[in-house]
Write a protein that holds these residues in place. Sequence first.
Motif, mmCIF file in Angstrom:
data_model
loop_
_atom_site.group_PDB
_atom_site.id
_atom_site.type_symbol
_atom_site.label_atom_id
_atom_site.label_comp_id
_atom_site.label_asym_id
_atom_site.label_seq_id
_atom_site.Cartn_x
_atom_site.Cartn_y
_atom_site.Cartn_z
ATOM 1 N N SER A 193 0.861 -1.182 0.000
ATOM 2 C CA SER A 193 0.000 0.000 0.000
ATOM 3 C C SER A 193 0.892 1.225 0.000
ATOM 4 C CB SER A 193 -0.930 0.034 1.230
ATOM 5 O OG SER A 193 -0.210 0.292 2.416
ATOM 6 N N GLY A 194 0.304 2.370 -0.311
ATOM 7 C CA GLY A 194 1.053 3.608 -0.193
ATOM 8 C C GLY A 194 1.457 3.844 1.249
ATOM 9 N N MET A 195 0.530 3.573 2.171
ATOM 10 C CA MET A 195 0.828 3.761 3.590
ATOM 11 C C MET A 195 1.980 2.877 4.046
ATOM 12 S SD MET A 195 -0.476 6.267 5.035
ATOM 13 C CE MET A 195 0.266 5.870 6.615
ATOM 14 N N SER B 26 1.573 6.292 -3.398
ATOM 15 C CA SER B 26 0.459 5.375 -3.357
ATOM 16 C C SER B 26 0.248 4.942 -4.809
ATOM 17 C CB SER B 26 -0.795 6.056 -2.827
ATOM 18 O OG SER B 26 -1.891 5.188 -3.056
ATOM 19 N N ASP C 255 6.219 12.682 -1.180
ATOM 20 C CA ASP C 255 5.065 11.884 -1.610
ATOM 21 C C ASP C 255 4.624 12.457 -2.949
ATOM 22 O OD1 ASP C 255 2.521 10.847 -2.097
ATOM 23 O OD2 ASP C 255 2.050 10.655 0.036
ATOM 24 N N THR D 221 -1.850 2.946 -5.674
ATOM 25 C CA THR D 221 -3.305 2.772 -5.756
ATOM 26 C C THR D 221 -3.936 3.791 -6.701
ATOM 27 O OG1 THR D 221 -3.138 2.228 -3.408
ATOM 28 C CG2 THR D 221 -5.350 2.620 -4.262
ATOM 29 N N LYS D 222 -3.287 4.929 -6.878
ATOM 30 C CA LYS D 222 -3.872 6.056 -7.594
ATOM 31 C C LYS D 222 -3.502 5.990 -9.082
ATOM 32 C CE LYS D 222 -5.055 6.823 -3.379
ATOM 33 N NZ LYS D 222 -4.356 7.692 -2.460
ATOM 34 N N TYR E 286 -1.451 13.654 3.503
ATOM 35 C CA TYR E 286 -2.377 12.528 3.495
ATOM 36 C C TYR E 286 -2.727 12.136 4.947
ATOM 37 C CZ TYR E 286 -4.520 8.080 2.514
ATOM 38 O OH TYR E 286 -5.412 7.049 2.450
HETATM 39 C C1 LIG Z 1 -3.860 7.482 -1.126
HETATM 40 C C2 LIG Z 1 -2.665 8.215 -0.692
HETATM 41 C C3 LIG Z 1 -1.773 7.665 0.231
HETATM 42 C C4 LIG Z 1 -2.013 6.321 0.885
HETATM 43 O O1 LIG Z 1 -1.933 5.297 -0.047
HETATM 44 P P1 LIG Z 1 -2.671 3.874 0.128
HETATM 45 O O2 LIG Z 1 -2.322 3.184 -1.129
HETATM 46 O O3 LIG Z 1 -4.128 4.150 0.303
HETATM 47 O O4 LIG Z 1 -2.108 3.242 1.336
HETATM 48 C C5 LIG Z 1 -0.649 8.388 0.557
HETATM 49 N N1 LIG Z 1 -0.411 9.602 0.024
HETATM 50 C C6 LIG Z 1 -1.252 10.173 -0.855
HETATM 51 C C7 LIG Z 1 -0.946 11.507 -1.411
HETATM 52 C C8 LIG Z 1 -2.414 9.498 -1.235
HETATM 53 O O5 LIG Z 1 -3.256 10.076 -2.103
#
Ligand SMILES: *Cc1c(COP(=O)(O)O)cnc(C)c1O
Length: 416
Positions: free
Chosen positions: A102-104, A227, A205, A229-230, A128
């Motif tokens: 994950s990003g976290m 992240s 980040d 995920t985005k 975040y």
């Molecule tokens: C979503 C996000 C995170 C966290 O990422 P996850 O993949 O949800 O753990 C961290 N930083 C930013 C800028 C984000 O948009």
Amino acid sequence: MADGDKGNRALRPSTEVLTRGFDPALSVGSARPAVFRSSTYVFPSPEAAEHAFDVMAGRARLAPEEGVALVYSRFNHPNAEILEEHMLPLEAGAQAALVFNSGMSAIVTALLAHLQPGQSVVYTVPIYGGSQKFIQSFLQQWGVNGVAVPGGNSRALDAAIANTPNLAVVLIETPANPTLTMTDIRRAVESVHKLGAIRPLIMVDNTMMGPTFQHPLLLGADIVLYSATKYLSGFSDLIGGFALSKDPHHLAKIRSLRSLFGTILQPDECWILDGRLPTVATRMRAATENAQQIAQKLARHAKVKRVLYPTLFEDGDQVRIRDSQCDAPGAMLSIELHGGKQAAFTFLRGIRIARNAVSLGGVESLVCHPKTTTHSGFTEQEFAQAGIGDALVRVSVGLEDWRDLLADFEQALQTA
Ligand SMILES: *Cc1c(COP(=O)(O)O)cnc(C)c1O
């Protein structure tokens, strides 16, 4: 899994992402990588096993050209290696990459690797929510001092870097979410270098603008975090993260903690994410063109107080930072309506195409109300300082036709 052309930087990123880092001969000739769903790897000899463990424990060094052995999938696995090799050309200046689940977990693992009790971390706000909670609630308990600095305030950041005792990490998130306020990365790098040889690391980040429009490593940052995920994943269907650096030594400690914590991404997810990388730039450019059209037009709408979007910046310093560190304005915008929460909620209820969900960076447009969702943990003072009001709606613009999105926002504004 590298195919030996690591040093070939004459190719451009969109070519490299499709040509490096994967050897079909190691996947029975398949044109795209196989998925290696194995938790453990067979050693050719007991000596090889002993050597692999000696290397992992730091008792032995890798020979020149020798790759890290595959041992156990919490440490490393082929799909993670292939994905990391494919990510490198996309992040300008990167020489090493680590993928996370994950990003976290990328952010947490990176911070824990470079912070000790008694040390401090300076960070930009708004940041975040998970990063903020980790620094303010968790690291605090472990004896790490967190110092928040308003994003975009270069003087305050200079002062925090100069005056914070035992400063080990500066974590910058730019542009800030949901206001898109930008922090000057190069200036932070200069401030940190004034501290001398033993200096804090700068982590950025880069989720909002990277890897296509913002290149922190070229500006002097030490570690870039994502992240995935985005935008990197782009279809709102998986959770992942990255840490990248121009100096593999900065990632060595993070790698060893990733092995300990088990924060590596699983093979199936690595394979999915790997297939998304060749289209990241194309998707981001198309979404940005959409966002530009929508931002310019909504900014003139009678029911809209203002649109927060980089091409609409008025502050001279923000314009300067934008022009010096971003190649494009990106696909995130925030709309501040006349009225309060009720106006924002009515607007959200009226939107038919974009979905009311948190997250961002997907091919489908998403809208949300930051004050009551993504940023609901803020104090009133933090809301005021960050400029997050009751009537603010955040939009992650996707790949629908912008004319349909705009018409939909306009009809929803009529009801608001
Ligand atoms: C979503 C996000 C995170 C966290 O990422 P996850 O993949 O949800 O753990 C961290 N930083 C930013 C800028 C984000 O948009």
